[in-house]
Motif scaffolding. Structure first.
Motif, mmCIF file in Angstrom:
data_model
loop_
_atom_site.group_PDB
_atom_site.id
_atom_site.type_symbol
_atom_site.label_atom_id
_atom_site.label_comp_id
_atom_site.label_asym_id
_atom_site.label_seq_id
_atom_site.Cartn_x
_atom_site.Cartn_y
_atom_site.Cartn_z
ATOM 1 N N VAL A 204 0.858 -1.176 0.000
ATOM 2 C CA VAL A 204 0.000 0.000 0.000
ATOM 3 C C VAL A 204 0.897 1.229 0.000
ATOM 4 N N GLU A 205 0.515 2.247 -0.791
ATOM 5 C CA GLU A 205 1.343 3.439 -0.907
ATOM 6 C C GLU A 205 0.478 4.688 -1.017
ATOM 7 N N LEU A 206 1.127 5.828 -0.809
ATOM 8 C CA LEU A 206 0.550 7.127 -1.108
ATOM 9 C C LEU A 206 1.113 7.576 -2.451
ATOM 10 N N CYS A 207 0.265 8.175 -3.280
ATOM 11 C CA CYS A 207 0.724 8.658 -4.583
ATOM 12 C C CYS A 207 0.318 10.115 -4.762
ATOM 13 N N VAL A 208 1.051 10.800 -5.628
ATOM 14 C CA VAL A 208 0.731 12.189 -5.937
ATOM 15 C C VAL A 208 0.943 12.425 -7.423
ATOM 16 N N ARG A 209 0.100 13.274 -8.007
ATOM 17 C CA ARG A 209 0.347 13.784 -9.349
ATOM 18 C C ARG A 209 0.146 15.286 -9.359
ATOM 19 N N PHE A 210 0.657 15.937 -10.405
ATOM 20 C CA PHE A 210 0.794 17.391 -10.396
ATOM 21 C C PHE A 210 0.051 18.037 -11.567
ATOM 22 N N THR B 256 -3.473 1.578 5.454
ATOM 23 C CA THR B 256 -3.414 0.232 6.024
ATOM 24 C C THR B 256 -3.659 -0.818 4.943
ATOM 25 N N THR B 257 -3.255 -2.043 5.257
ATOM 26 C CA THR B 257 -3.555 -3.202 4.410
ATOM 27 C C THR B 257 -4.185 -4.283 5.273
ATOM 28 N N VAL B 258 -5.259 -4.858 4.767
ATOM 29 C CA VAL B 258 -5.928 -5.994 5.404
ATOM 30 C C VAL B 258 -6.084 -7.076 4.341
ATOM 31 N N VAL B 259 -5.659 -8.300 4.657
ATOM 32 C CA VAL B 259 -5.781 -9.419 3.718
ATOM 33 C C VAL B 259 -6.664 -10.480 4.351
ATOM 34 N N ASN B 260 -7.792 -10.746 3.705
ATOM 35 C CA ASN B 260 -8.754 -11.736 4.216
ATOM 36 C C ASN B 260 -9.126 -11.455 5.671
ATOM 37 N N GLY B 261 -9.264 -10.170 5.993
ATOM 38 C CA GLY B 261 -9.668 -9.767 7.334
ATOM 39 C C GLY B 261 -8.544 -9.619 8.335
ATOM 40 N N GLY C 81 6.512 4.697 -1.841
ATOM 41 C CA GLY C 81 7.092 3.508 -1.226
ATOM 42 C C GLY C 81 6.148 2.988 -0.159
ATOM 43 N N THR C 82 6.401 1.782 0.311
ATOM 44 C CA THR C 82 5.480 1.145 1.254
ATOM 45 C C THR C 82 6.105 0.983 2.635
ATOM 46 N N SER C 83 5.265 0.651 3.586
ATOM 47 C CA SER C 83 5.708 0.450 4.965
ATOM 48 C C SER C 83 5.962 -1.032 5.237
ATOM 49 N N GLU C 84 6.351 -1.335 6.443
ATOM 50 C CA GLU C 84 6.620 -2.722 6.837
ATOM 51 C C GLU C 84 5.349 -3.562 6.769
ATOM 52 N N GLY C 85 5.550 -4.886 6.659
ATOM 53 C CA GLY C 85 4.425 -5.808 6.709
ATOM 54 C C GLY C 85 4.118 -6.524 5.414
ATOM 55 N N VAL C 86 5.001 -6.413 4.395
ATOM 56 C CA VAL C 86 4.776 -7.168 3.164
ATOM 57 C C VAL C 86 5.063 -8.650 3.426
ATOM 58 N N ILE C 87 4.731 -9.501 2.464
ATOM 59 C CA ILE C 87 4.921 -10.943 2.649
ATOM 60 C C ILE C 87 6.397 -11.323 2.523
ATOM 61 N N VAL D 202 -5.338 -17.385 -5.206
ATOM 62 C CA VAL D 202 -6.638 -17.131 -5.832
ATOM 63 C C VAL D 202 -7.731 -17.137 -4.766
ATOM 64 N N GLY D 203 -8.580 -16.131 -4.812
ATOM 65 C CA GLY D 203 -9.662 -15.996 -3.836
ATOM 66 C C GLY D 203 -9.351 -15.035 -2.706
ATOM 67 N N ASP D 204 -8.076 -14.708 -2.504
ATOM 68 C CA ASP D 204 -7.721 -13.748 -1.460
ATOM 69 C C ASP D 204 -8.288 -12.369 -1.791
ATOM 70 N N VAL D 205 -8.630 -11.622 -0.746
ATOM 71 C CA VAL D 205 -9.131 -10.259 -0.907
ATOM 72 C C VAL D 205 -8.214 -9.307 -0.143
ATOM 73 N N ILE D 206 -7.690 -8.334 -0.858
ATOM 74 C CA ILE D 206 -6.787 -7.344 -0.274
ATOM 75 C C ILE D 206 -7.533 -6.021 -0.176
ATOM 76 N N GLU D 207 -7.514 -5.426 1.000
ATOM 77 C CA GLU D 207 -8.141 -4.123 1.208
ATOM 78 C C GLU D 207 -7.074 -3.131 1.668
ATOM 79 N N HIS D 208 -6.898 -2.087 0.891
ATOM 80 C CA HIS D 208 -6.035 -0.977 1.274
ATOM 81 C C HIS D 208 -6.942 0.185 1.675
#
Length: 406
Positions: free
Chosen positions: A180-186, A262-267, A323-329, A378-384
């Motif tokens: 999960v990241e923050l993005c900006v455009r101008f 935040t990131t939540v995977v399958n709850g 860039g992203t924060s800690e907690g990737v797989i 397959v079937g996993d749900v990712i919520e950012h």
């Protein structure tokens, strides 16, 4: 000679035992641990006095209408169609921010007769129409530690923005990871620090998927700045989902400092950070990107050298990623992977080749992670989710057509 033969025989017997012990000590499940705030994430739309929150929809006519977002629920928003207060269709979000008087925005925001309900699934991707982005690696200290990185780096990422309700295909042989990241455009091309300071900045939530198998095979751990492996592993037409809202704050530094993602995977909670934890803020990142214009062909993508930016500028509307924060797989290979891979190279007669041993370790690691099921399936749900930029929901789906495999 006899002693050497005895030693070799003993080694042949002992090494599998050593490897087995190392594998047992590895533990399961495998994954990174993140730090989480105790208070649940509070979703809110910022008042127009501090930020303008915009979204866009495509009408049946094919035209695009810009919405002023007033409120958000789980799958719908309340918003004002700015066409009703004189904003023409097909307007760029930055044109709206520049040409609509702030008092008119505040009045429309408060006028309940102008409020209409829209489905989040209707909204266009906040990432816009660009398919070339400036990605950032290890810009949060926790993630830098878990990735064994020694500093912040950039690389080009290729692929179109997909909407806030979308899918990602899990292809065969892929170790699929989330970020999960923050993005900006101008609202203009950025060629200098003065351009950055003067520009209107539209912030949005974004996701960055990674094929860790490709990255493991191609990465140069001694030179992340080469970009080797990063563009190839993080590019693709479904690897860049973006949120539903573009937020144009009055004070971008204050906004980013407090914005939470935040990131939540399958709850299950996986990531939790605020923009204020970035090592380099967006101004510093923009200057770093522009520094790369002195080395236009530095980055590797599909076996060719490519520039981070074209024409010595961050293009108007292109995304710069936090860039992203800690907690990737992803975690680096374990002692089990290293010993087993090295042993495989040795028994195959490749002891004299460092490259062969490294390759054997990498392939052992990839096979082990593939078998473990640690990565997205397959079937996993990712919520950012975010404090005020909306949320992204992605379902992992199987490869169904040859077209998807391209």
């Amino acid at each position: 000679m006899k002693k050497i033969l005895v030693f070799s025989a003993v080694s042949l017997l002992i090494m599998p035992v050593v490897i087995a012990v190392a594998c047992l000590l590895r533990g399961d499940p495998r994954g990174n641990h993140a730090t989480f705030e105790e208070i649940p994430l509070d979703h809110a739309v910022l008042p127009p006095e501090s930020a303008m929150t915009l979204a866009q929809i495509r009408l049946d006519s094919g035209e695009v209408s810009t919405l002023l977002v007033v409120d958000k629920s789980e799958e719908t928003i309340l918003a004002v169609d700015l066409f009703d207060i004189g904003v023409p269709h097909n307007s760029d979000v930055f044109e709206v921010a520049s040409h609509v008087d702030s008092s008119a925005i505040i009045t429309a925001y408060r006028d309940k007769f102008l409020h209409q309900q829209y489905s989040i699934a209707q909204l266009l991707p906040a990432g816009g129409i660009f398919d070339r982005h400036m990605a950032t690696g290890t810009n949060f200290s926790g993630h830098a530690k878990e990735a064994n990185s020694r500093g912040v780096f950039n690389f080009p990422k290729f692929g179109p923005a997909t909407p806030a309700r979308t899918t990602v295909v899990r292809r065969p042989g892929v170790l699929l990871d989330y970020e999960v990241e923050l993005c900006v455009r101008f609202d203009r091309d950025i060629r200098s620090v003065e351009d950055f300071d003067a520009a209107q900045k539209g912030f949005f939530l974004c996701a960055d998927f990674t094929n860790r198998a490709i990255l493991t095979r191609l990465v140069d751990p001694d030179n992340y700045n080469s970009g080797s492996g990063f563009s190839d592993s993080k590019s693709g037409r479904d690897f860049y989902p973006t949120g539903p809202f573009i937020v144009i704050p009055n004070d971008w530094k204050e906004f980013i400092s407090s914005e939470r993602m935040t990131t939540v995977v399958n709850g299950a909670a996986r990531q939790d950070a605020r923009g204020g934890e970035m090592i380099l803020d967006f101004r510093q990142l923009a200057m770093r990107v522009l520094d790369h214009t002195q080395h236009p062909d530095q980055f590797l993508y599909k076996n060719s050298k490519v520039p981070l930016v074209i024409d010595r500028a961050i293009p108007r509307g292109a995304a710069l990623m936090s860039g992203t924060s800690e907690g990737v797989i992803f975690m680096p290979p374990t002692n089990c992977d290293i010993l087993a891979g090295a042993w495989s190279a040795i028994i195959n007669g490749q002891i004299g080749s460092r490259e062969a041993i490294v390759s054997a370790v990498k392939e052992r690691f990839i096979r082990s992670e593939m078998d473990s099921g640690h990565f997205l399936q397959v079937g996993d749900v990712i919520e950012h989710q975010s404090s005020s930029m909306g949320d992204i929901r992605i379902k992992v789906v199987p490869l169904r057509t040859m077209d998807e495999a391209k």
